[in-house]
Scaffold this motif. Structure first.
Motif, PDB file in Angstrom:
ATOM      1  N   GLU A  64       0.832  -1.214   0.000  1.00 22.00           N
ATOM      2  CA  GLU A  64       0.000   0.000   0.000  1.00 22.00           C
ATOM      3  C   GLU A  64       0.862   1.257   0.000  1.00 22.00           C
ATOM      4  N   LEU A  65       1.975   1.243   0.708  1.00 22.61           N
ATOM      5  CA  LEU A  65       2.912   2.374   0.647  1.00 22.61           C
ATOM      6  C   LEU A  65       3.374   2.593  -0.796  1.00 22.61           C
ATOM      7  N   LEU A  66       3.750   1.510  -1.452  1.00 23.94           N
ATOM      8  CA  LEU A  66       4.206   1.603  -2.839  1.00 23.94           C
ATOM      9  C   LEU A  66       3.092   2.108  -3.739  1.00 23.94           C
ATOM     10  N   ARG A  67       1.883   1.594  -3.534  1.00 22.83           N
ATOM     11  CA  ARG A  67       0.742   2.027  -4.352  1.00 22.83           C
ATOM     12  C   ARG A  67       0.516   3.528  -4.248  1.00 22.83           C
ATOM     13  N   GLN A  68       0.580   4.035  -3.038  1.00 25.29           N
ATOM     14  CA  GLN A  68       0.351   5.468  -2.854  1.00 25.29           C
ATOM     15  C   GLN A  68       1.450   6.293  -3.511  1.00 25.29           C
ATOM     16  N   MET A  69       2.686   5.857  -3.403  1.00 28.48           N
ATOM     17  CA  MET A  69       3.779   6.597  -4.034  1.00 28.48           C
ATOM     18  C   MET A  69       3.652   6.587  -5.551  1.00 28.48           C
ATOM     19  N   ILE A  70       3.247   5.446  -6.108  1.00 30.32           N
ATOM     20  CA  ILE A  70       3.053   5.374  -7.558  1.00 30.32           C
ATOM     21  C   ILE A  70       1.922   6.300  -7.985  1.00 30.32           C
ATOM     22  N   ARG A  71       0.831   6.344  -7.235  1.00 32.64           N
ATOM     23  CA  ARG A  71      -0.291   7.244  -7.549  1.00 32.64           C
ATOM     24  C   ARG A  71       0.183   8.696  -7.593  1.00 32.64           C
ATOM     25  N   ILE A  72       0.976   9.084  -6.605  1.00 31.80           N
ATOM     26  CA  ILE A  72       1.470  10.461  -6.554  1.00 31.80           C
ATOM     27  C   ILE A  72       2.368  10.746  -7.752  1.00 31.80           C
ATOM     28  N   ARG A  73       3.317   9.848  -8.016  1.00 31.09           N
ATOM     29  CA  ARG A  73       4.275  10.076  -9.104  1.00 31.09           C
ATOM     30  C   ARG A  73       3.557  10.189 -10.446  1.00 31.09           C
ATOM     31  N   ARG A  74       2.620   9.294 -10.712  1.00 33.03           N
ATOM     32  CA  ARG A  74       1.923   9.332 -11.992  1.00 33.03           C
ATOM     33  C   ARG A  74       1.015  10.557 -12.096  1.00 33.03           C
ATOM     34  N   PHE A  75       0.415  10.959 -10.988  1.00 34.03           N
ATOM     35  CA  PHE A  75      -0.402  12.179 -10.984  1.00 34.03           C
ATOM     36  C   PHE A  75       0.459  13.384 -11.361  1.00 34.03           C
ATOM     37  N   GLU A  76       1.627  13.488 -10.763  1.00 36.91           N
ATOM     38  CA  GLU A  76       2.506  14.625 -11.026  1.00 36.91           C
ATOM     39  C   GLU A  76       3.010  14.615 -12.467  1.00 36.91           C
ATOM     40  N   GLU A  77       3.386  13.457 -12.946  1.00 40.69           N
ATOM     41  CA  GLU A  77       3.875  13.363 -14.324  1.00 40.69           C
ATOM     42  C   GLU A  77       2.779  13.738 -15.318  1.00 40.69           C
TER      43      GLU A  77
END
Length: 335
Positions: free
Chosen positions: A23-36
């Motif tokens: 879940e930590l990884l999922r949240q970080m991926i969500r943030i990174r893709r949102f920003e990109e």
């Protein structure tokens, strides 16, 4: 510590289940893709105004905000997309706000720098450096006076430490033993000014400790280390020990904003920090532990992209605020 030095922090890591680590990884991926995706939308002029990206700092939001509950409050900065996502504001409402739509979390009036959701106790998004600290102290004071068992998390950058509000707020919070977690995202640069050019003492946790509150530095590129520090701090605050200060030593991979030419730091320095990217760091650990495989990782990526596609479609179809409503929210409305 100069801006070019990497943190040498071994701190404790919180004990999480494999599901919680994923879940930590999922949240970080969500943030990174949102920003990109926001970069692409900005280039297409679908997002206007200032845009401050959180790329590189995802471990702080993912690790810190998982340790608080819905009764707690969050006060953020103008680099707050990641904070808002982890806090639970729907991506569709965030993207609608970025597009200036009335369906956005701030009614389309705040944009990137002023995300807000009172129902989730997410109080900005604040464009003023250190402007959120007095708000956080006020929220914590209100909770304390009404005997509510809530913690206020106040996020800010290293540039805020140079402002008068920082010193006033830490002093008052310590004096009154308020339930505040001061979380400094020390990304080494206050806009374009390196930490060592602005502060004679660059150990910000040490400076905070002079006000009589518990303070320590954390490897802000390690989501599990952030979670461990946050858990310790929140438990201490809930126990009545007064405020805590965490210095999250992190780094932003992109410029201060999309208006920033980023000529004040060496490219080699940026690459050294990218080698500590919190997303591949955690995914590598999960795969080595047998808690994640390539198919799982692909599923996380696909889910983030699908969520983004839906959010953008909703934002593009969202209503614009009627011209007749432009004077609303300037004065209190009669019931």
């Amino acid at each position: 510590m100069t801006a070019t030095e990497l943190p040498d922090l071994v701190g404790d890591r919180v004990s999480l289940t494999p599901t919680e680590r994923v879940e930590l990884l999922r949240q970080m991926i969500r943030i990174r893709r949102f920003e990109e995706r926001c970069v692409r939308l900005y280039s297409a002029e679908k997002i206007r105004g200032f845009l401050h990206l959180y790329v590189g700092e995802e471990a702080v939001a993912a690790g810190l905000l998982r340790e608080i509950g819905p009764e707690d409050a969050v006060v953020s900065t103008y680099r707050e997309h990641g904070h808002a996502l982890v806090r639970g504001i729907p991506m569709s409402e965030l993207m609608s706000e970025m597009f200036g739509r009335a369906s956005g979390c701030s009614g389309g009036r705040g944009g990137s720098m002023h995300l807000f959701d009172a129902g989730r106790r997410f109080y900005g998004g604040n464009a003023i450096v250190a402007g959120g600290l007095p708000l956080a102290v006020g929220l914590a004071l209100a909770d304390a006076l009404q005997s509510r068992p809530a913690v206020t998390v106040c996020l800010f950058g290293d540039g805020a430490v140079a402002e008068g509000e920082f010193h006033e707020c830490l002093n008052l919070a310590a004096l009154w033993r308020l339930p505040v977690l001061f979380a400094c995202e020390n990304n080494r640069y206050a806009m374009g000014t390196a930490l060592h050019r602005e502060h004679a003492v660059t150990d910000l946790a040490l400076r905070a400790a002079t006000y009589g509150l518990m303070a320590w530095p954390v490897d802000g590129m390690d989501s599990e280390a952030v979670a461990a520090a946050a858990r310790r701090a929140v438990q201490s605050i809930r126990g009545g020990s007064g405020p805590c200060f965490l210095e999250m030593r992190t780094y932003r991979f992109r410029a201060h904003s999309l208006y920033d030419a980023d000529r004040y730091r060496d490219k080699a320095e940026v690459e050294r920090w990218k080698a500590r990217d919190p997303i591949p760091r955690l995914s590598t650990e999960l795969r080595a532990a047998g808690e994640l495989d390539e198919q799982d990782l692909s599923a996380l990526e696909a889910a983030a992209e699908a969520e983004l596609d839906d959010a953008i479609a909703e934002a593009e179809a969202g209503p614009r605020e009627p011209v007749a409503d432009l004077t609303r929210h300037v004065y209190a409305e009669r019931p």
